[in-house]
Design a protein around this motif. Structure first.
Motif, PDB file in Angstrom:
ATOM      1  N   THR A   1      -4.115 -19.647  35.834  1.00 34.01           N
ATOM      2  CA  THR A   1      -3.320 -20.569  36.658  1.00 34.01           C
ATOM      3  C   THR A   1      -3.265 -21.957  36.032  1.00 34.01           C
ATOM      4  O   THR A   1      -2.212 -22.603  35.982  1.00 34.01           O
ATOM      5  N   GLN A   2      -4.412 -22.426  35.535  1.00 31.77           N
ATOM      6  CA  GLN A   2      -4.460 -23.729  34.890  1.00 31.77           C
ATOM      7  C   GLN A   2      -3.596 -23.746  33.630  1.00 31.77           C
ATOM      8  O   GLN A   2      -2.853 -24.709  33.387  1.00 31.77           O
ATOM      9  N   ALA A   3      -3.658 -22.695  32.820  1.00 32.83           N
ATOM     10  CA  ALA A   3      -2.852 -22.630  31.596  1.00 32.83           C
ATOM     11  C   ALA A   3      -1.360 -22.590  31.921  1.00 32.83           C
ATOM     12  O   ALA A   3      -0.537 -23.251  31.256  1.00 32.83           O
ATOM     13  N   SER A   4      -0.988 -21.831  32.943  1.00 38.35           N
ATOM     14  CA  SER A   4       0.417 -21.763  33.351  1.00 38.35           C
ATOM     15  C   SER A   4       0.911 -23.118  33.854  1.00 38.35           C
ATOM     16  O   SER A   4       2.031 -23.538  33.556  1.00 38.35           O
ATOM     17  N   LEU A   5       0.041 -23.847  34.598  1.00 28.91           N
ATOM     18  CA  LEU A   5       0.427 -25.172  35.097  1.00 28.91           C
ATOM     19  C   LEU A   5       0.629 -26.144  33.938  1.00 28.91           C
ATOM     20  O   LEU A   5       1.589 -26.931  33.933  1.00 28.91           O
ATOM     21  N   PHE A   6      -0.236 -26.064  32.938  1.00 29.09           N
ATOM     22  CA  PHE A   6      -0.080 -26.944  31.778  1.00 29.09           C
ATOM     23  C   PHE A   6       1.196 -26.622  30.984  1.00 29.09           C
ATOM     24  O   PHE A   6       1.833 -27.531  30.424  1.00 29.09           O
ATOM     25  N   GLN A   7       1.567 -25.356  30.943  1.00 28.48           N
ATOM     26  CA  GLN A   7       2.815 -24.989  30.277  1.00 28.48           C
ATOM     27  C   GLN A   7       4.029 -25.553  31.018  1.00 28.48           C
ATOM     28  O   GLN A   7       4.988 -26.023  30.392  1.00 28.48           O
ATOM     29  N   VAL A   8       3.972 -25.530  32.339  1.00 27.69           N
ATOM     30  CA  VAL A   8       5.055 -26.140  33.131  1.00 27.69           C
ATOM     31  C   VAL A   8       5.112 -27.640  32.873  1.00 27.69           C
ATOM     32  O   VAL A   8       6.189 -28.232  32.708  1.00 27.69           O
ATOM     33  N   PHE A   9       3.936 -28.264  32.827  1.00 23.29           N
ATOM     34  CA  PHE A   9       3.884 -29.700  32.532  1.00 23.29           C
ATOM     35  C   PHE A   9       4.534 -29.989  31.165  1.00 23.29           C
ATOM     36  O   PHE A   9       5.319 -30.931  31.027  1.00 23.29           O
ATOM     37  N   LYS A  10       4.200 -29.189  30.189  1.00 20.14           N
ATOM     38  CA  LYS A  10       4.707 -29.423  28.842  1.00 20.14           C
ATOM     39  C   LYS A  10       6.221 -29.256  28.774  1.00 20.14           C
ATOM     40  O   LYS A  10       6.906 -30.006  28.055  1.00 20.14           O
ATOM     41  N   ARG A  11       6.766 -28.249  29.484  1.00 17.42           N
ATOM     42  CA  ARG A  11       8.218 -28.050  29.466  1.00 17.42           C
ATOM     43  C   ARG A  11       8.960 -29.250  30.045  1.00 17.42           C
ATOM     44  O   ARG A  11      10.095 -29.541  29.648  1.00 17.42           O
ATOM     45  N   HIS A  12       8.355 -29.966  30.956  1.00 20.62           N
ATOM     46  CA  HIS A  12       8.999 -31.120  31.592  1.00 20.62           C
ATOM     47  C   HIS A  12       8.535 -32.442  30.985  1.00 20.62           C
ATOM     48  O   HIS A  12       8.797 -33.498  31.564  1.00 20.62           O
ATOM     49  N   GLY A  13       7.879 -32.394  29.819  1.00 22.80           N
ATOM     50  CA  GLY A  13       7.507 -33.614  29.121  1.00 22.80           C
ATOM     51  C   GLY A  13       6.208 -34.239  29.559  1.00 22.80           C
ATOM     52  O   GLY A  13       5.918 -35.380  29.176  1.00 22.80           O
ATOM     53  N   LEU A  14       5.404 -33.532  30.333  1.00 25.10           N
ATOM     54  CA  LEU A  14       4.127 -34.062  30.804  1.00 25.10           C
ATOM     55  C   LEU A  14       3.013 -33.502  29.918  1.00 25.10           C
ATOM     56  O   LEU A  14       2.828 -32.288  29.818  1.00 25.10           O
ATOM     57  N   GLU A  15       2.274 -34.401  29.284  1.00 29.94           N
ATOM     58  CA  GLU A  15       1.227 -33.998  28.347  1.00 29.94           C
ATOM     59  C   GLU A  15      -0.116 -34.575  28.769  1.00 29.94           C
ATOM     60  O   GLU A  15      -0.187 -35.687  29.303  1.00 29.94           O
ATOM     61  N   THR A  16      -1.153 -33.813  28.484  1.00 33.02           N
ATOM     62  CA  THR A  16      -2.507 -34.262  28.823  1.00 33.02           C
ATOM     63  C   THR A  16      -3.070 -35.137  27.704  1.00 33.02           C
ATOM     64  O   THR A  16      -2.673 -35.022  26.536  1.00 33.02           O
ATOM     65  N   MET A  17      -3.995 -36.012  28.087  1.00 30.79           N
ATOM     66  CA  MET A  17      -4.707 -36.853  27.115  1.00 30.79           C
ATOM     67  C   MET A  17      -6.210 -36.633  27.315  1.00 30.79           C
ATOM     68  O   MET A  17      -6.759 -36.997  28.355  1.00 30.79           O
ATOM     69  N   ASN A  18      -6.837 -36.030  26.320  1.00 30.61           N
ATOM     70  CA  ASN A  18      -8.278 -35.834  26.318  1.00 30.61           C
ATOM     71  C   ASN A  18      -8.858 -36.610  25.133  1.00 30.61           C
ATOM     72  O   ASN A  18      -8.991 -36.081  24.025  1.00 30.61           O
ATOM     73  N   PRO A  19      -9.174 -37.897  25.336  1.00 32.97           N
ATOM     74  CA  PRO A  19      -9.512 -38.772  24.201  1.00 32.97           C
ATOM     75  C   PRO A  19     -10.985 -38.738  23.796  1.00 32.97           C
ATOM     76  O   PRO A  19     -11.522 -39.767  23.357  1.00 32.97           O
ATOM     77  N   LEU A  20     -11.634 -37.626  23.958  1.00 33.10           N
ATOM     78  CA  LEU A  20     -13.050 -37.541  23.587  1.00 33.10           C
ATOM     79  C   LEU A  20     -13.215 -37.803  22.088  1.00 33.10           C
ATOM     80  O   LEU A  20     -12.448 -37.280  21.274  1.00 33.10           O
ATOM     81  N   LYS A  21     -14.235 -38.666  21.754  1.00 37.38           N
ATOM     82  CA  LYS A  21     -14.568 -39.063  20.382  1.00 37.38           C
ATOM     83  C   LYS A  21     -13.476 -39.948  19.745  1.00 37.38           C
ATOM     84  O   LYS A  21     -13.485 -40.131  18.529  1.00 37.38           O
ATOM     85  N   GLU A  22     -12.572 -40.474  20.539  1.00 37.86           N
ATOM     86  CA  GLU A  22     -11.544 -41.384  20.022  1.00 37.86           C
ATOM     87  C   GLU A  22     -11.914 -42.825  20.344  1.00 37.86           C
ATOM     88  O   GLU A  22     -12.760 -43.097  21.199  1.00 37.86           O
ATOM     89  N   LYS A  23     -11.272 -43.757  19.653  1.00 44.81           N
ATOM     90  CA  LYS A  23     -11.480 -45.165  19.936  1.00 44.81           C
ATOM     91  C   LYS A  23     -10.870 -45.524  21.291  1.00 44.81           C
ATOM     92  O   LYS A  23      -9.813 -45.019  21.671  1.00 44.81           O
ATOM     93  N   PHE A  24     -11.553 -46.418  21.975  1.00 43.76           N
ATOM     94  CA  PHE A  24     -11.081 -46.829  23.294  1.00 43.76           C
ATOM     95  C   PHE A  24      -9.814 -47.687  23.150  1.00 43.76           C
ATOM     96  O   PHE A  24      -9.753 -48.618  22.346  1.00 43.76           O
ATOM     97  N   ASP A  25      -8.801 -47.334  23.923  1.00 43.24           N
ATOM     98  CA  ASP A  25      -7.533 -48.062  23.943  1.00 43.24           C
ATOM     99  C   ASP A  25      -7.239 -48.451  25.396  1.00 43.24           C
ATOM    100  O   ASP A  25      -7.027 -47.570  26.235  1.00 43.24           O
ATOM    101  N   PRO A  26      -7.247 -49.753  25.724  1.00 41.83           N
ATOM    102  CA  PRO A  26      -7.042 -50.149  27.125  1.00 41.83           C
ATOM    103  C   PRO A  26      -5.661 -49.774  27.664  1.00 41.83           C
ATOM    104  O   PRO A  26      -5.461 -49.740  28.879  1.00 41.83           O
ATOM    105  N   ASN A  27      -4.702 -49.517  26.753  1.00 39.46           N
ATOM    106  CA  ASN A  27      -3.370 -49.109  27.205  1.00 39.46           C
ATOM    107  C   ASN A  27      -3.317 -47.643  27.621  1.00 39.46           C
ATOM    108  O   ASN A  27      -2.405 -47.238  28.352  1.00 39.46           O
ATOM    109  N   LEU A  28      -4.287 -46.871  27.153  1.00 37.14           N
ATOM    110  CA  LEU A  28      -4.291 -45.433  27.437  1.00 37.14           C
ATOM    111  C   LEU A  28      -5.491 -44.986  28.261  1.00 37.14           C
ATOM    112  O   LEU A  28      -5.423 -43.929  28.907  1.00 37.14           O
ATOM    113  N   HIS A  29      -6.553 -45.771  28.223  1.00 35.20           N
ATOM    114  CA  HIS A  29      -7.807 -45.340  28.844  1.00 35.20           C
ATOM    115  C   HIS A  29      -8.284 -46.393  29.836  1.00 35.20           C
ATOM    116  O   HIS A  29      -7.938 -47.576  29.744  1.00 35.20           O
TER     117      HIS A  29
END
Length: 237
Positions: free
Chosen positions: A169-197
């Motif tokens: 169900t979660q994978a199907s929901l993410f596919q629907v999100f992607k088709r409509h231009g909605l993308e997830t952000m999982n910034p683990l181990k990335e530099k902190f960006d106040p505009n995104l995080h």
């Protein structure tokens, strides 16, 4: 004119008395009107001829308004007035052209803004709906993450089936999100960006550089590269 008539009648009467011819007197009396009419017409013709001669005669150069110098002066004044009118019309034309160009630029800017707003409305019209679904995605994520992996064995088929159903169900929901231009952000181990995080806490961690995201409490989301929810994270000191 009357004196001529009287003179003519006296002459005719004298001839009648001398000759004894009475018919001559009658004829002379009858010819008087014709005589005067002919004389009158002759005078009228003479007056007409004199009038035509006066009309056809060249104008007196000394007459006021017909002097060439006065005519040239008047023409120069007329040209000066016309020149001023032309300059005034040129200024009005320049002003109207400037107003027209400004109006054209404003209308073009307005058209561009409206086109952009229409395009944004088409892209981001589902933004509110997507935000409502993010809570559902978070719940599914927490549900799948809370299941211990060691328990997913054949000894617990119901838990395993439930976990697989939630994952699908979660994978199907993410596919629907992607088709409509909605993308997830999982910034683990990335530099902190106040505009995104959005940082919830800071924690000492010598294994990574400072200002590195070491924990993601809640995923972030972008809709067509526009952040609709920043990721909630923990940052290293």
């Amino acid at each position: 004119m009357a004196s001529k008539q009287v003179k003519y009648l006296h002459t005719a009467r004298l001839i009648t008395l001398l000759t004894g011819n009475r018919n001559l007197w009658k004829n002379s009396w009858a010819a008087v009107p014709r005589l005067f009419s002919s004389e009158k017409s002759a005078e009228q013709q003479q007056q007409q001829q004199s009038q035509q001669q006066s009309e056809n005669s060249p104008a007196d150069p000394g007459t006021v308004g017909n002097n060439p110098a006065d005519q040239i002066k008047k023409l120069a004044q007329d040209l000066e007035v016309l020149g001023k009118e032309v300059e005034s019309l040129k200024e009005q034309n320049i002003q109207l052209l400037d107003k027209y160009r400004r109006s054209l630029a404003e209308s073009e800017n307005l058209r561009s803004r409206l086109s952009k707003q229409i395009a944004d409305a088409k892209l981001f019209g589902i933004q509110g709906f997507c935000k409502e679904l993010l809570d559902v995605a978070d719940i599914l994520g927490h549900a799948t993450n809370s299941v211990p992996q060691e328990e997913l064995t054949d000894k617990n088929p119901h838990l395993k089936s439930l976990y697989e159903g939630l994952s699908m169900t979660q994978a199907s929901l993410f596919q629907v999100f992607k088709r409509h231009g909605l993308e997830t952000m999982n910034p683990l181990k990335e530099k902190f960006d106040p505009n995104l995080h959005e940082a919830l806490f800071q924690k000492e961690d010598s294994s990574v550089d400072p200002n590195t995201i070491i924990e993601v409490t809640k995923l972030g989301y972008k809709l067509h590269n526009r952040v609709i929810r920043p990721a909630l994270v923990g940052v290293s000191k």
